[in-house]
Design an enzyme around this catalytic site. Structure first.
Site, mmCIF file in Angstrom:
data_model
loop_
_atom_site.group_PDB
_atom_site.id
_atom_site.type_symbol
_atom_site.label_atom_id
_atom_site.label_comp_id
_atom_site.label_asym_id
_atom_site.label_seq_id
_atom_site.Cartn_x
_atom_site.Cartn_y
_atom_site.Cartn_z
ATOM 1 N N ASN A 1 0.875 -1.171 0.000
ATOM 2 C CA ASN A 1 0.000 0.000 0.000
ATOM 3 C C ASN A 1 0.916 1.225 0.000
ATOM 4 O OD1 ASN A 1 -1.447 2.314 0.927
ATOM 5 N ND2 ASN A 1 -3.068 1.001 1.712
ATOM 6 N N GLU B 1 -3.951 1.838 -2.930
ATOM 7 C CA GLU B 1 -4.089 3.249 -2.559
ATOM 8 C C GLU B 1 -3.208 4.134 -3.451
ATOM 9 O OE1 GLU B 1 -5.027 5.702 1.542
ATOM 10 O OE2 GLU B 1 -4.038 3.758 1.722
ATOM 11 N N ASP C 1 -4.158 -4.857 0.854
ATOM 12 C CA ASP C 1 -4.541 -4.250 2.130
ATOM 13 C C ASP C 1 -5.976 -4.651 2.429
ATOM 14 O OD1 ASP C 1 -5.207 -2.689 4.275
ATOM 15 O OD2 ASP C 1 -4.669 -0.775 3.354
ATOM 16 N N ASN D 1 -7.421 -4.365 5.381
ATOM 17 C CA ASN D 1 -7.993 -3.576 6.464
ATOM 18 C C ASN D 1 -8.706 -4.473 7.481
ATOM 19 O OD1 ASN D 1 -7.382 -0.732 6.390
ATOM 20 N ND2 ASN D 1 -8.481 -0.622 4.441
ATOM 21 N N ASP E 1 -2.071 -6.227 5.978
ATOM 22 C CA ASP E 1 -1.763 -6.552 4.582
ATOM 23 C C ASP E 1 -1.476 -8.048 4.501
ATOM 24 O OD1 ASP E 1 -1.223 -3.622 3.298
ATOM 25 O OD2 ASP E 1 -0.485 -3.723 5.362
ATOM 26 N N ASP F 1 2.683 4.688 5.240
ATOM 27 C CA ASP F 1 2.481 4.160 6.592
ATOM 28 C C ASP F 1 2.398 2.631 6.600
ATOM 29 O OD1 ASP F 1 0.079 4.402 5.235
ATOM 30 O OD2 ASP F 1 -0.912 5.613 6.766
ATOM 31 N N HIS F 2 2.433 2.018 5.424
ATOM 32 C CA HIS F 2 2.533 0.560 5.290
ATOM 33 C C HIS F 2 3.950 0.180 4.880
ATOM 34 C CE1 HIS F 2 -1.920 -0.436 4.970
ATOM 35 N NE2 HIS F 2 -1.923 0.870 4.839
#
Length: 258
Positions: A7, A34, A147, A149, A218, A247-248
């Site tokens: 991501n 993303e 991802d 989530n 993930d 941030d991943h």
């Protein structure tokens, strides 16, 4: 063969990070999520110059998914999921890459929960599960990565008690993921590292990365044909510490040749 998912949290803004990681890690197949870029703004030339061809499903400002491959043809088989003609969010793309069906997904976040966004997350999840069930009938190796989530269990989150009401950890979300797994998929990272603390996401706030206060959201899910070829799996955690990074962190598996 090395397959990775990442991501990128904005493919154009993080392009230097992405290109550096591609050069250092050299995966054969990459799924990106993303993108945060409309179809015409995907940085294809830079990706090609790095040695990869690509297909992508863009969307202005939000979402977006892509599949990259090095020295392998990408034959697109699907973009989007059946079941909701009004869903315009770019969250799923699928292709046959080197004889492997690769599904790249960016499952909705769902916060705040409860609420319309959480309802959309669960409905999207159900549509995805229906498609995943069909994929299990294929006489080909299949990987569904991206991802999700979803924080599957307590071991996948720093201080789980703080996430009880979050859409990533609510019982409905975990039940949906469990139902998906019960179809016959294998969680590659957890299969190879059953008891290890593994995170793939660290928030930008409160020095989460420095404190290693992360989440594992993930995932790589493999069908039985690919599970038998699984060699290794891991997280390129150091990438999360680079300047102007996502941030991943990238997640990867390696598989044996048939």
């Amino acid at each position: 063969m090395k397959i990775a998912t990442y991501n990128v949290n904005g493919v154009n803004g993080r392009l230097p990070v992405l290109l550096r990681w591609l050069e250092e890690s050299a995966p054969d197949i990459v799924c990106l999520q993303e993108l945060k870029a409309p179809q015409e703004k995907f940085p294809l030339q830079a990706i090609n110059d790095a040695g990869y061809n690509a297909i992508w499903h863009g969307q202005k400002s939000w979402n977006g998914v892509a599949i990259l491959a090095k020295n392998l043809e990408i034959q697109e088989t699907r973009r989007g999921l059946d079941g909701d003609d009004e869903d315009i969010q770019s969250r799923y793309i699928e292709a046959n890459v080197g004889g492997i069906i690769v599904g790249c997904l960016y499952l909705p976040n769902g916060n705040p929960a409860p609420g319309p966004k959480f309802d959309y997350k669960l409905s999207w999840f159900e549509r995805f599960k229906l498609h995943a069930q069909k994929l299990l009938t294929y006489d080909l190796p299949v990987v569904l990565c991206g991802d999700y989530n979803v924080i599957p269990t307590d071991i996948d989150v720093y201080k789980p008690e703080r996430w009880i009401e979050d859409a990533l950890f609510r019982p409905e979300t975990r039940e949906a993921f469990s139902g998906l797994m019960q179809q016959g998929w294998t969680d590659a990272l957890r299969t190879l590292h059953p008891d290890q603390k593994i995170y793939t996401f660290w928030d930008y706030f409160r020095n989460a990365y420095g404190r290693d206060a992360g989440l594992r959201i993930d995932h790589f899910l493999l069908n039985p044909k690919l599970t038998t070829r699984l060699k290794d799996a891991g997280v390129d955690k150091q990438v999360r510490g680079w300047e102007k990074t996502s941030d991943h962190a990238p997640v990867w598996i390696t598989i044996k040749k048939e």
